[in-house]
Design an enzyme around this catalytic site. Structure first.
Site, PDB file in Angstrom:
ATOM      1  N   ASP A   1       0.885  -1.067   0.016  1.00  0.00           N
ATOM      2  CA  ASP A   1       0.113  -0.160   0.235  1.00  0.00           C
ATOM      3  C   ASP A   1       0.968   1.072   0.080  1.00  0.00           C
ATOM      4  O   ASP A   1       1.446   1.590   1.160  1.00  0.00           O
ATOM      5  CB  ASP A   1      -0.899  -0.036   1.177  1.00  0.00           C
ATOM      6  CG  ASP A   1      -2.036   1.246   1.419  1.00  0.00           C
ATOM      7  OD1 ASP A   1      -1.650   2.144   0.607  1.00  0.00           O
ATOM      8  OD2 ASP A   1      -2.963   0.993   2.004  1.00  0.00           O
ATOM      9  N   HIS A   2       1.002   1.807  -1.008  1.00  0.00           N
ATOM     10  CA  HIS A   2       2.291   2.840  -1.221  1.00  0.00           C
ATOM     11  C   HIS A   2       1.843   3.852  -0.452  1.00  0.00           C
ATOM     12  O   HIS A   2       2.715   4.822  -0.125  1.00  0.00           O
ATOM     13  CB  HIS A   2       2.306   3.266  -2.931  1.00  0.00           C
ATOM     14  CG  HIS A   2       1.182   3.920  -3.263  1.00  0.00           C
ATOM     15  ND1 HIS A   2      -0.037   3.436  -3.679  1.00  0.00           N
ATOM     16  CD2 HIS A   2       0.906   5.159  -3.396  1.00  0.00           C
ATOM     17  CE1 HIS A   2      -0.764   4.252  -4.291  1.00  0.00           C
ATOM     18  NE2 HIS A   2      -0.277   5.534  -4.079  1.00  0.00           N
TER      19      HIS A   2
ATOM     20  N   HIS B   1      -5.816   2.802   1.580  1.00  0.00           N
ATOM     21  CA  HIS B   1      -5.209   3.808   2.040  1.00  0.00           C
ATOM     22  C   HIS B   1      -5.825   4.442   3.070  1.00  0.00           C
ATOM     23  O   HIS B   1      -5.143   4.849   4.169  1.00  0.00           O
ATOM     24  CB  HIS B   1      -5.031   4.912   0.817  1.00  0.00           C
ATOM     25  CG  HIS B   1      -4.511   4.400  -0.388  1.00  0.00           C
ATOM     26  ND1 HIS B   1      -3.558   3.304  -0.486  1.00  0.00           N
ATOM     27  CD2 HIS B   1      -5.108   4.533  -1.728  1.00  0.00           C
ATOM     28  CE1 HIS B   1      -3.452   3.017  -1.960  1.00  0.00           C
ATOM     29  NE2 HIS B   1      -4.343   3.529  -2.557  1.00  0.00           N
TER      30      HIS B   1
HETATM   31  P1  NAD Z   1      -1.169  -1.582 -16.541  1.00  0.00           P
HETATM   32  O1  NAD Z   1      -2.313  -2.045 -17.585  1.00  0.00           O
HETATM   33  O2  NAD Z   1      -0.459  -0.503 -17.078  1.00  0.00           O
HETATM   34  O3  NAD Z   1      -0.147  -2.833 -17.108  1.00  0.00           O
HETATM   35  C1  NAD Z   1      -0.465  -4.189 -17.009  1.00  0.00           C
HETATM   36  C2  NAD Z   1       0.460  -5.204 -17.188  1.00  0.00           C
HETATM   37  O4  NAD Z   1       0.173  -6.432 -17.628  1.00  0.00           O
HETATM   38  C3  NAD Z   1       1.092  -4.819 -18.839  1.00  0.00           C
HETATM   39  O5  NAD Z   1       2.389  -4.876 -18.753  1.00  0.00           O
HETATM   40  C4  NAD Z   1       0.446  -5.778 -19.668  1.00  0.00           C
HETATM   41  O6  NAD Z   1       1.078  -6.146 -20.701  1.00  0.00           O
HETATM   42  C5  NAD Z   1       0.418  -7.144 -18.907  1.00  0.00           C
HETATM   43  N1  NAD Z   1      -0.581  -7.914 -19.251  1.00  0.00           N
HETATM   44  C6  NAD Z   1      -1.715  -7.801 -19.394  1.00  0.00           C
HETATM   45  N2  NAD Z   1      -2.378  -9.145 -19.556  1.00  0.00           N
HETATM   46  C7  NAD Z   1      -1.437  -9.841 -19.614  1.00  0.00           C
HETATM   47  C8  NAD Z   1      -1.171 -11.448 -19.637  1.00  0.00           C
HETATM   48  N3  NAD Z   1      -2.235 -12.301 -20.066  1.00  0.00           N
HETATM   49  N4  NAD Z   1      -0.184 -12.033 -19.553  1.00  0.00           N
HETATM   50  C9  NAD Z   1       1.092 -11.445 -19.283  1.00  0.00           C
HETATM   51  N5  NAD Z   1       1.054  -9.943 -19.157  1.00  0.00           N
HETATM   52  C10 NAD Z   1      -0.127  -9.258 -19.387  1.00  0.00           C
HETATM   53  O7  NAD Z   1      -1.529  -1.738 -15.372  1.00  0.00           O
HETATM   54  P2  NAD Z   1      -0.892  -0.857 -14.019  1.00  0.00           P
HETATM   55  O8  NAD Z   1      -1.352   0.473 -13.840  1.00  0.00           O
HETATM   56  O9  NAD Z   1       0.850  -0.733 -14.182  1.00  0.00           O
HETATM   57  O10 NAD Z   1      -1.139  -1.322 -12.797  1.00  0.00           O
HETATM   58  C11 NAD Z   1      -0.748  -2.777 -12.373  1.00  0.00           C
HETATM   59  C12 NAD Z   1      -1.034  -2.980 -10.804  1.00  0.00           C
HETATM   60  O11 NAD Z   1      -0.634  -1.705  -9.950  1.00  0.00           O
HETATM   61  C13 NAD Z   1      -2.674  -2.846 -10.634  1.00  0.00           C
HETATM   62  O12 NAD Z   1      -2.892  -3.901  -9.570  1.00  0.00           O
HETATM   63  C14 NAD Z   1      -2.931  -1.716  -9.942  1.00  0.00           C
HETATM   64  O13 NAD Z   1      -4.123  -1.522  -9.288  1.00  0.00           O
HETATM   65  C15 NAD Z   1      -1.696  -1.349  -9.199  1.00  0.00           C
HETATM   66  N6  NAD Z   1      -1.430  -0.211  -9.026  1.00  0.00           N
HETATM   67  C16 NAD Z   1      -0.863   0.904 -10.192  1.00  0.00           C
HETATM   68  C17 NAD Z   1      -0.720   2.173  -9.940  1.00  0.00           C
HETATM   69  C18 NAD Z   1      -0.461   3.220 -10.985  1.00  0.00           C
HETATM   70  O14 NAD Z   1       0.048   4.243 -10.661  1.00  0.00           O
HETATM   71  N7  NAD Z   1      -0.249   2.745 -12.202  1.00  0.00           N
HETATM   72  C19 NAD Z   1      -0.627   2.617  -8.683  1.00  0.00           C
HETATM   73  C20 NAD Z   1      -0.965   1.834  -7.552  1.00  0.00           C
HETATM   74  C21 NAD Z   1      -1.171   0.577  -7.815  1.00  0.00           C
END
Ligand code: NAD
Length: 482
Positions: A178-179, A241
């Site tokens: 949880d950042h 959060h």
């Molecule tokens: P995103 O959609 O940008 O990235 C998802 C990744 O999964 C990509 O690399 C995609 O190519 C890959 N992917 C999708 N389907 C796939 C499959 N079948 N096999 C292999 N790879 C596959 O998502 P994100 O924003 O990076 O978020 C990722 C996690 O981090 C989520 O749980 C999100 O809630 C959490 N999160 C993200 C942020 C943020 O700032 N982006 C902040 C807090 C938490």
């Protein structure tokens, strides 16, 4: 601690989180000598990238977040990255991944240590955990797993996911990230409470009237309407959060500052979390949805959002505990999209004290978490020329140079994972309590939906629906931050 040998696998290596947060954070740790030499990082995603292409991406990610970069260091850092095209739903791909991890383990003398980071859409978490187990991806050294949010979408699904993960990893090796727990001012809550007699002595239900936690976002859902429809503000922001912040504010003093003592104190508090009944939910909770303007879409017009969606983009509510220093003190919270400004803050409102000057203002302690970081206490003094009391702020501030130095939450938390410190991660027992609370609210809203009740509408770039000003226990309470 320096030079922890490890092969780290990032599932979702081409994603937004990896690019914007993880790669820059890892580079900062590398620059400080906190990871060195004996590490390799495998980025995986479906796209057919090469090792070289991933290294370019890593390098771009670092340039985008740093004004100055030592190019030699960056090149050396990026050379530790390897790409494996991998569909997480394909069992055979895990075999290839396992072989690459083993090969890199030998090359970098990583001593059989593995770190798996699930930076992907949550619907894949269970499947990845299952295949790590079935395909024996764990190794002979330490095996840790970092799981992004959301961890489940209710208690039942969180329980299922947890069972899947605990098949391969013990609770001590699961880092539910949880950042917010890596943010400077959230990490400052306990020192503030415990090291200042001025504050420590009033941190109780005799002196504190209420606490208000506001996590306001300025942006709307943007391109993430599809994801947001499965979540809503309650699951996206409160379950994790807001509850973690509230727990740090209301927990009893831990016996010590180690991970065990902190989690024990949190659990002690959460065992007395009051789950509100239907009447209390109707009285103290408000859900909202933003409207459109000349320039912006209403939530219901956003791409991938159902035109009759009941998903809330705003929620305000109340949390109370039966025990702990703040037993029965109302802790109000609100969070929403398209609010007036991005602002994450905590207002601790002290009770009024009658005195010879009549009712002076209450003393409030405010902690600004983002975007600026500061603490201020409102105090009373005399007006200069007229009679009466004026109010001023005593501030605890960082200089611009200090603000620059404050590490990002992800940098801190990744370091904690490397050194095996789970203090600032969510323990399963905490998560269970949070979900029980969230499930009760969601169930009440489901009943409301069946009766045709919709979320309150609110104008964009204000402070949410008007109804959120009426959630308080008494008429003398109001939002301090308006
Ligand atoms: P995103 O959609 O940008 O990235 C998802 C990744 O999964 C990509 O690399 C995609 O190519 C890959 N992917 C999708 N389907 C796939 C499959 N079948 N096999 C292999 N790879 C596959 O998502 P994100 O924003 O990076 O978020 C990722 C996690 O981090 C989520 O749980 C999100 O809630 C959490 N999160 C993200 C942020 C943020 O700032 N982006 C902040 C807090 C938490």
């Amino acid at each position: 601690m320096k030079n922890i040998p490890v092969v780290m696998v990032i599932f979702g290596g081409s994603g937004d989180l990896a690019h914007r947060k993880l790669y820059p954070a890892l580079f900062n740790l590398y620059e400080q000598g906190l990871i060195h030499d004996n590490f390799a990082i495998i980025g995986t995603a479906r796209r057919p990238w090469s090792h070289e292409y991933l290294r370019e991406q890593v390098s771009d990610a670092v340039h985008e977040t740093h004004s100055e970069v030592n190019e030699n260091d960056l090149a050396a850092f990026a050379s530790h990255f390897y790409y494996q095209s991998h569909d997480v739903t394909n069992v055979e791909h895990y075999e290839t991944l396992k072989n690459l991890a083993q090969e890199l383990d030998d090359r970098y003398s990583a001593q059989g240590n593995r770190l798996f980071y699930l930076a992907m859409a949550p619907r894949f978490f269970e499947q990845i955990a299952q295949h790590i187990n079935d395909q024996n991806l764990t190794s002979t050294g330490f095996n840790r797993i970092v799981v992004e949010k959301p961890f489940g979408r209710d208690l039942a699904s969180a329980q299922e996911l947890n069972e899947q993960i605990t098949a391969s990893f013990s609770e001590d090796d699961i880092f539910r990230i949880d950042h917010y727990l890596g943010k400077e001012m959230v990490q400052n809550i306990l020192p503030l409470r415990l090291t200042n007699p001025l504050i420590k002595n009033i941190w109780n239900n005799v002196n504190i009237k209420n606490i208000q936690v506001t996590l306001a976002e300025h942006l709307g859902v943007e391109a993430r309407g599809g994801y947001y429809e499965t979540s809503g503000a309650l699951r996206d922001m409160v379950q994790n959060h807001i509850f973690q912040i509230i727990t740090l504010l209301a927990m009893p003093e831990p016996k010590d500052l180690d991970s065990k003592s902190i989690h024990a104190a949190k659990q002690e508090l959460l065992s007395s979390l009051i789950i509100p009944d239907e009447k209390e939910i109707a009285q103290h909770f408000v859900r909202g949805q933003y409207l459109g303007s000349d320039m912006t879409f209403a939530y219901l017009q956003e791409p991938n959002v159902a035109p009759d969606s009941n998903t809330e983009t705003f929620v305000a509510g109340e949390v109370k505990f039966k025990q702990g220093p703040l037993a029965e003190v109302p802790i109000y919270f609100r969070t929403g999209k398209e609010m007036r400004e991005k602002k994450n803050r905590i207002d601790i409102v002290l009770k009024h004290m009658s005195n010879q000057y009549g009712q002076a203002h209450s003393n409030n302690i405010t902690i600004i978490i983002d975007p600026d970081m500061q603490i201020f206490i409102t105090i009373n003094g005399k007006k200069i020329t007229e009679t009466g009391i004026r109010r001023e702020n005593l501030g605890y501030l960082f200089s611009a140079a200090e603000q620059e130095k404050i590490p990002d939450g992800y940098e801190r938390l990744l370091h904690d994972v490397f050194v095996n410190d789970s203090t600032n991660f969510t323990h399963w027992s905490e998560l269970k309590s949070y979900w029980k609370f969230i499930d009760a609210i969601e169930a009440a809203w489901q009943r409301e939906n069946k009766q045709g009740k919709k979320p309150e509408q609110y104008l964009p770039y204000r402070m949410g629906p008007k109804a959120a000003n009426q959630i308080f226990d008494s008429a003398t309470e109001h939002w301090i931050y308006e």
